[in-house]
Design a protein around this motif. Structure first.
Motif, PDB file in Angstrom:
ATOM      1  N   VAL A 128       0.837  -1.216   0.000  1.00  0.00           N
ATOM      2  CA  VAL A 128       0.000   0.000   0.000  1.00  0.00           C
ATOM      3  C   VAL A 128       0.871   1.266   0.000  1.00  0.00           C
ATOM      4  O   VAL A 128       0.430   2.304  -0.473  1.00  0.00           O
ATOM      5  CB  VAL A 128      -1.004   0.059   1.186  1.00  0.00           C
ATOM      6  CG1 VAL A 128      -1.926  -1.159   1.167  1.00  0.00           C
ATOM      7  CG2 VAL A 128      -0.284   0.174   2.519  1.00  0.00           C
ATOM      8  N   TYR A 129       2.103   1.138   0.491  1.00  0.00           N
ATOM      9  CA  TYR A 129       2.999   2.315   0.490  1.00  0.00           C
ATOM     10  C   TYR A 129       3.345   2.774  -0.930  1.00  0.00           C
ATOM     11  O   TYR A 129       3.761   3.907  -1.131  1.00  0.00           O
ATOM     12  CB  TYR A 129       4.294   2.006   1.249  1.00  0.00           C
ATOM     13  CG  TYR A 129       4.138   1.922   2.753  1.00  0.00           C
ATOM     14  CD1 TYR A 129       3.516   2.944   3.464  1.00  0.00           C
ATOM     15  CD2 TYR A 129       4.639   0.832   3.460  1.00  0.00           C
ATOM     16  CE1 TYR A 129       3.391   2.876   4.847  1.00  0.00           C
ATOM     17  CE2 TYR A 129       4.514   0.759   4.838  1.00  0.00           C
ATOM     18  CZ  TYR A 129       3.889   1.780   5.525  1.00  0.00           C
ATOM     19  OH  TYR A 129       3.776   1.711   6.888  1.00  0.00           O
ATOM     20  N   GLN A 130       3.178   1.893  -1.906  1.00  0.00           N
ATOM     21  CA  GLN A 130       3.463   2.279  -3.299  1.00  0.00           C
ATOM     22  C   GLN A 130       2.554   3.395  -3.773  1.00  0.00           C
ATOM     23  O   GLN A 130       2.901   4.140  -4.684  1.00  0.00           O
ATOM     24  CB  GLN A 130       3.303   1.074  -4.237  1.00  0.00           C
ATOM     25  CG  GLN A 130       4.312  -0.031  -3.989  1.00  0.00           C
ATOM     26  CD  GLN A 130       4.123  -1.189  -4.954  1.00  0.00           C
ATOM     27  OE1 GLN A 130       3.694  -0.997  -6.086  1.00  0.00           O
ATOM     28  NE2 GLN A 130       4.450  -2.385  -4.516  1.00  0.00           N
ATOM     29  N   LEU A 131       1.372   3.491  -3.177  1.00  0.00           N
ATOM     30  CA  LEU A 131       0.376   4.443  -3.671  1.00  0.00           C
ATOM     31  C   LEU A 131       0.341   5.745  -2.874  1.00  0.00           C
ATOM     32  O   LEU A 131      -0.503   6.603  -3.122  1.00  0.00           O
ATOM     33  CB  LEU A 131      -1.020   3.787  -3.651  1.00  0.00           C
ATOM     34  CG  LEU A 131      -1.161   2.512  -4.498  1.00  0.00           C
ATOM     35  CD1 LEU A 131      -2.579   1.955  -4.379  1.00  0.00           C
ATOM     36  CD2 LEU A 131      -0.820   2.788  -5.957  1.00  0.00           C
ATOM     37  N   LEU A 132       1.248   5.901  -1.921  1.00  0.00           N
ATOM     38  CA  LEU A 132       1.251   7.127  -1.114  1.00  0.00           C
ATOM     39  C   LEU A 132       1.505   8.371  -1.950  1.00  0.00           C
ATOM     40  O   LEU A 132       2.275   8.340  -2.901  1.00  0.00           O
ATOM     41  CB  LEU A 132       2.342   7.061  -0.044  1.00  0.00           C
ATOM     42  CG  LEU A 132       2.094   6.328   1.266  1.00  0.00           C
ATOM     43  CD1 LEU A 132       3.068   6.827   2.322  1.00  0.00           C
ATOM     44  CD2 LEU A 132       0.663   6.506   1.747  1.00  0.00           C
ATOM     45  N   LEU A 133       0.884   9.452  -1.553  1.00  0.00           N
ATOM     46  CA  LEU A 133       1.127  10.758  -2.162  1.00  0.00           C
ATOM     47  C   LEU A 133       2.537  11.253  -1.821  1.00  0.00           C
ATOM     48  O   LEU A 133       3.136  10.795  -0.848  1.00  0.00           O
ATOM     49  CB  LEU A 133       0.123  11.784  -1.600  1.00  0.00           C
ATOM     50  CG  LEU A 133      -1.305  11.726  -2.118  1.00  0.00           C
ATOM     51  CD1 LEU A 133      -2.226  12.474  -1.163  1.00  0.00           C
ATOM     52  CD2 LEU A 133      -1.377  12.321  -3.516  1.00  0.00           C
ATOM     53  N   ASN A 134       2.994  12.224  -2.607  1.00  0.00           N
ATOM     54  CA  ASN A 134       4.208  12.993  -2.275  1.00  0.00           C
ATOM     55  C   ASN A 134       5.492  12.172  -2.160  1.00  0.00           C
ATOM     56  O   ASN A 134       6.346  12.499  -1.349  1.00  0.00           O
ATOM     57  CB  ASN A 134       4.012  13.769  -0.954  1.00  0.00           C
ATOM     58  CG  ASN A 134       2.801  14.671  -1.017  1.00  0.00           C
ATOM     59  OD1 ASN A 134       2.526  15.259  -2.068  1.00  0.00           O
ATOM     60  ND2 ASN A 134       2.067  14.762   0.073  1.00  0.00           N
ATOM     61  N   GLN A 135       5.634  11.127  -2.960  1.00  0.00           N
ATOM     62  CA  GLN A 135       6.912  10.413  -2.967  1.00  0.00           C
ATOM     63  C   GLN A 135       7.903  11.221  -3.813  1.00  0.00           C
ATOM     64  O   GLN A 135       7.552  11.684  -4.888  1.00  0.00           O
ATOM     65  CB  GLN A 135       6.744   9.009  -3.552  1.00  0.00           C
ATOM     66  CG  GLN A 135       5.796   8.136  -2.748  1.00  0.00           C
ATOM     67  CD  GLN A 135       5.544   6.789  -3.414  1.00  0.00           C
ATOM     68  OE1 GLN A 135       6.473   6.092  -3.773  1.00  0.00           O
ATOM     69  NE2 GLN A 135       4.281   6.445  -3.593  1.00  0.00           N
ATOM     70  N   ASP A 136       9.110  11.381  -3.316  1.00  0.00           N
ATOM     71  CA  ASP A 136      10.118  12.169  -4.033  1.00  0.00           C
ATOM     72  C   ASP A 136      11.473  11.498  -3.861  1.00  0.00           C
ATOM     73  O   ASP A 136      12.049  11.531  -2.782  1.00  0.00           O
ATOM     74  CB  ASP A 136      10.139  13.591  -3.468  1.00  0.00           C
ATOM     75  CG  ASP A 136      11.169  14.465  -4.161  1.00  0.00           C
ATOM     76  OD1 ASP A 136      11.899  13.967  -5.054  1.00  0.00           O
ATOM     77  OD2 ASP A 136      11.257  15.654  -3.803  1.00  0.00           O
ATOM     78  N   THR A 137      11.965  10.875  -4.913  1.00  0.00           N
ATOM     79  CA  THR A 137      13.212  10.113  -4.803  1.00  0.00           C
ATOM     80  C   THR A 137      14.424  10.915  -5.267  1.00  0.00           C
ATOM     81  O   THR A 137      15.506  10.357  -5.418  1.00  0.00           O
ATOM     82  CB  THR A 137      13.148   8.823  -5.652  1.00  0.00           C
ATOM     83  OG1 THR A 137      12.971   9.205  -7.026  1.00  0.00           O
ATOM     84  CG2 THR A 137      12.007   7.931  -5.231  1.00  0.00           C
ATOM     85  N   ALA A 138      14.231  12.205  -5.504  1.00  0.00           N
ATOM     86  CA  ALA A 138      15.316  13.022  -6.076  1.00  0.00           C
ATOM     87  C   ALA A 138      16.628  12.840  -5.310  1.00  0.00           C
ATOM     88  O   ALA A 138      17.683  12.635  -5.906  1.00  0.00           O
ATOM     89  CB  ALA A 138      14.913  14.486  -6.100  1.00  0.00           C
TER      90      ALA A 138
END
Lengths: 134, 110, 102
Positions: free
Chosen positions: A46-56
């Motif tokens: 379910v963590y795959q669908l979280l908002l605001n992911q930023d891997t920069a």
């Protein structure tokens, strides 16, 4: 060829292993075969669908915006297990809104995400022809 | 492989796709087209810019089927056909246009 | 007979068995393989749960994986059946599909 029901079961968090990205790529490639595709997100999946992911800052590809393209690929059945969300203190509002456009309903925009109980998801698993696990 | 342009060298993969998205410029796109014996007109640019916007938003180059549908919606129904797109990009709309747009080859495109 | 659920992770390290027990419908079967077989032992932190699940499912454990890990059959929870590789193949054929809880 009659279409088959494919369920992609996703149970891993997104950036600590390659499962989530691999699953998404297989889903996108598989979409070319125009089968009846569903996605399920269970446990850390379910963590795959979280908002605001930023891997920069990680220097790795941020594939989370790609989930928003699934509607274009005619994937409109995205099941999230309610128990997994709850165990992680999450609600629907923490997830990216994912939608698809219904061609048979004047391209009305509809929600792709369906939050379902374990019981309902067990039934959905039972109805599939092919189960793919990531 | 590499692409030489304006005194600079740009790294590409074995099929001529730019390795670094940030290397892209309109100039470079014209150069890649020229190498294929093509010249980019307004209609090509419409599709190339569409692909760049799509990539920016979704981080993928869309499959042909998806591209066709989306172009039809954005640029008009008469342009949302594979005939129109193949006329513009005879080596395959997703494949060739993505190359000029500086994007990786579309996922699932072999 | 429809889904054969396969668990290959230790229940003490991963939650694969939990997911399986939550999402497998009654009348499914569960096959424990590789490190999943540790769930088949008596007297562990999960054995009560596994024993309770036997009311709903037939549970199997793969004997070569038990032997490899030094778990003798007399230490298994009552009612768990063991199968060898041929039995594994037979189970895979008996069910419409399998679900591997990675």
């Amino acid at each position: 060829m009659a279409s088959k029901r494919f369920l992609y079961m996703n149970r891993k968090a997104p950036h600590g292993s390659v499962y989530a990205l691999e699953s998404l790529e297989v889903v996108l490639i598989g979409a070319a075969f125009e089968q009846d595709v569903s996605l399920a997100f269970v446990d850390d999946g379910v963590y795959q669908l979280l908002l605001n992911q930023d891997t920069a800052a990680l220097g790795s590809k941020n594939f989370s915006p790609t989930f928003k393209a699934l509607g274009d690929y005619d994937i409109s059945k995205i099941y999230v297990e309610a128990e997994s969300l709850e165990a992680r203190g999450l609600t629907r509002d923490d997830l990216m809104p994912l939608t698809w456009e219904d061609e048979d309903d004047d391209w009305a925009e509809k929600d792709s995400i369906h939050i379902v109980s374990s019981e309902a998801l067990a039934e959905i698993i039972e109805q599939q022809d092919v189960l793919l696990n990531f | 492989m590499a692409l030489e342009h304006g005194g600079k060298t740009y790294e590409t993969d074995e099929e001529g796709y730019l390795v670094n998205l940030s290397d892209w410029s309109e100039d470079l796109a014209n150069e890649m087209a020229k190498a294929d014996g093509a010249a980019l007109g307004e209609n090509h640019w419409e599709v190339i810019n569409f692909l760049r916007d799509y990539y920016e938003e979704y981080q993928i180059a869309p499959a042909v089927r998806v591209l066709t549908k989306a172009v039809g919606k954005k640029l008009g129904k008469d342009k949302g056909t594979s005939k129109y797109l193949y006329e513009l990009f005879p080596y395959g709309p997703a494949k060739q246009a993505c190359k000029y747009a500086g994007l990786p080859k579309p996922t699932g495109c072999v | 007979m429809s889904v054969l659920h396969i668990v290959n992770k230790s229940p003490f390290e991963r939650n694969s068995l939990d997911a399986c027990l939550r999402l497998a419908q009654a009348d499914s079967a569960i096959l424990l393989i590789e490190d999943g077989i540790y769930a088949a032992q008596q007297g562990t932190a999960v054995s009560d749960r596994v024993a309770a699940a036997m009311a709903k499912y037939q549970i199997y454990a793969l004997s070569p994986d038990l032997q490899a890990r030094g778990i003798s059959e007399d230490r298994l929870i009552d009612g768990i059946k063991t199968v060898d590789y041929d039995g594994f193949v037979q189970l895979a054929c008996d069910f419409d599909k399998s679900q591997s809880w990675l």
